[in-house]
Design a protein around this motif. Structure first.
Motif, short mmCIF file in Angstrom:
data_model
loop_
_atom_site.label_atom_id
_atom_site.label_comp_id
_atom_site.label_asym_id
_atom_site.label_seq_id
_atom_site.Cartn_x
_atom_site.Cartn_y
_atom_site.Cartn_z
N LEU A 84 0.82 -1.24 -0.03
CA LEU A 84 0.01 0.16 -0.07
C LEU A 84 0.91 1.42 -0.09
O LEU A 84 0.54 2.22 -0.70
N ALA A 85 1.99 1.12 0.92
CA ALA A 85 2.86 2.62 0.79
C ALA A 85 3.63 2.72 -0.30
O ALA A 85 3.82 3.70 -0.89
N GLY A 86 3.91 1.48 -0.97
CA GLY A 86 4.67 1.60 -2.36
C GLY A 86 3.73 2.04 -3.52
O GLY A 86 4.15 2.89 -4.05
N VAL A 87 2.53 1.58 -3.51
CA VAL A 87 1.74 2.00 -4.54
C VAL A 87 1.23 3.32 -4.47
O VAL A 87 1.06 4.07 -5.36
N VAL A 88 0.90 3.76 -3.13
CA VAL A 88 0.56 5.17 -2.89
C VAL A 88 1.78 6.17 -3.78
O VAL A 88 1.53 7.19 -4.18
N VAL A 89 2.89 5.84 -3.11
CA VAL A 89 4.23 6.80 -3.34
C VAL A 89 4.23 6.52 -5.18
O VAL A 89 4.56 7.67 -5.65
N TYR A 90 4.21 5.22 -5.45
CA TYR A 90 4.36 5.35 -7.11
C TYR A 90 3.46 5.96 -7.90
O TYR A 90 3.76 6.56 -8.78
N ARG A 91 2.12 5.70 -7.34
CA ARG A 91 0.96 6.61 -8.09
C ARG A 91 1.04 8.14 -8.32
O ARG A 91 0.76 8.87 -9.02
N ALA A 92 1.39 8.43 -6.92
CA ALA A 92 1.48 9.95 -6.68
C ALA A 92 2.74 10.64 -7.55
O ALA A 92 2.44 11.53 -8.16
N LEU A 93 3.90 9.72 -7.74
CA LEU A 93 4.96 10.22 -8.46
C LEU A 93 4.76 10.03 -9.92
O LEU A 93 5.09 10.67 -10.76
N SER A 138 8.19 7.73 -15.42
CA SER A 138 8.09 6.33 -15.14
C SER A 138 9.25 5.54 -14.63
O SER A 138 9.01 4.87 -13.65
N LEU A 139 10.36 6.03 -15.21
CA LEU A 139 11.71 5.38 -14.54
C LEU A 139 12.08 5.70 -13.31
O LEU A 139 12.39 5.12 -12.35
N ALA A 140 11.82 6.99 -13.03
CA ALA A 140 12.17 7.80 -11.62
C ALA A 140 11.28 6.69 -10.57
O ALA A 140 11.62 6.60 -9.71
N ALA A 141 9.87 6.90 -10.72
CA ALA A 141 9.04 6.25 -10.12
C ALA A 141 9.19 4.98 -9.76
O ALA A 141 9.04 4.32 -8.65
N GLY A 142 9.32 4.03 -10.73
CA GLY A 142 9.60 2.76 -10.80
C GLY A 142 10.90 2.15 -10.11
O GLY A 142 10.83 1.33 -9.25
N THR A 143 11.95 3.06 -10.29
CA THR A 143 13.33 2.87 -9.57
C THR A 143 13.22 3.30 -8.17
O THR A 143 13.65 2.39 -7.31
N ILE A 144 12.46 4.33 -7.77
CA ILE A 144 12.37 4.65 -6.14
C ILE A 144 11.50 3.67 -5.38
O ILE A 144 11.73 3.27 -4.45
N CYS A 145 10.49 3.24 -5.98
CA CYS A 145 9.50 2.31 -5.58
C CYS A 145 9.66 0.86 -5.34
O CYS A 145 9.27 -0.03 -4.94
N TYR A 146 10.91 0.47 -6.47
CA TYR A 146 11.05 -1.00 -6.59
C TYR A 146 11.63 -1.65 -5.08
O TYR A 146 10.97 -2.86 -5.19
N PRO A 147 12.44 -1.18 -4.44
CA PRO A 147 12.70 -1.85 -3.01
C PRO A 147 11.46 -2.33 -2.22
O PRO A 147 11.17 -3.44 -1.71
N MET A 148 10.29 -1.50 -2.45
CA MET A 148 9.18 -1.63 -1.72
C MET A 148 8.37 -2.88 -2.27
O MET A 148 7.91 -3.79 -1.73
#
Length: 206
Positions: A84-93, A138-148
């Protein structure tokens, strides 16, 4: 006014992602379990008529049944918190960041072309600029959120395992153990295909 609009874009993207994840998470859990079904390991591997014997031969029904029997409804939400934390951050970015970057590019593009229109509402960007903005986001959001996302998948794979045999207690424990044992590389295993997939995400934004 523009700041409020940007904030609204980030918030709406995050809330939309969180809502969809909450509703569809059990299906994502079932899909992940089936995709990672490698059957029995070692000498316990079984073959039937020269075909590999999977752990869940009947598909979703087997995964659902074994999960409910072992963990109940909570088992279908293994890793939900970090997801949930990851997808909220990802979609927001992803959504909010695209709107913000597109607006900045729009101003820069029309300033360089000496546009006399002071309002950005009636202006538009060339398709190439839109795709560039979408690809960067897309690249930035995917890379930032990938660990989650990596932590989420590891927690998912612990379902149907006895509590005292599970490697991770929760998302925070998983994060700490991966960091100690594997370093930052452990969080980015398999990121290559994810980067390629970001092209599709960029096309959807455009």
């Amino acid at each position: 006014r523009r700041k409020r609009k940007r904030l609204a874009s980030f918030l709406s993207g995050g809330l939309a992602g969180g809502t969809v994840t909450t509703i569809l998470y059990p299906l994502e859990f079932l899909r992940t379990r089936l995709a990672m079904d490698i059957g029995n390991s070692g000498s316990n591997k079984r073959y039937s008529k020269h075909r590999y014997q999977y752990q869940y031969p009947r598909g979703m029904r087997d995964v659902f049944g074994s999960t409910m029997q072992m963990d109940g409804i909570r088992g279908l939400y293994q890793g939900y918190g970090i997801a949930l934390a990851g997808v909220v951050v990802y979609r927001a970015l992803h959504l909010g960041g695209y709107d913000a970057l597109k607006h900045d590019l729009l101003i820069s593009y029309h300033c360089n072309n000496d546009s006399n229109n002071n309002s950005t509402e009636d202006l538009d960007l060339p398709l190439s600029y839109k795709f560039l903005a979408a690809q960067v986001v897309s690249l930035a959001a995917g890379t930032i959120c990938y660990p989650m996302d990596s932590v989420r998948r590891r927690l998912m794979m612990q379902a149907c395992v006895l509590q005292h045999h599970r490697q991770y207690r929760n998302g925070l424990d998983c994060f700490c153990k991966v960091w100690r044992q594997e370093g930052w590389r452990g969080f980015y295993l398999g990121i290559g295909p994810n980067i390629v997939r970001s092209v599709g995400g960029a096309l959807l934004l455009v």
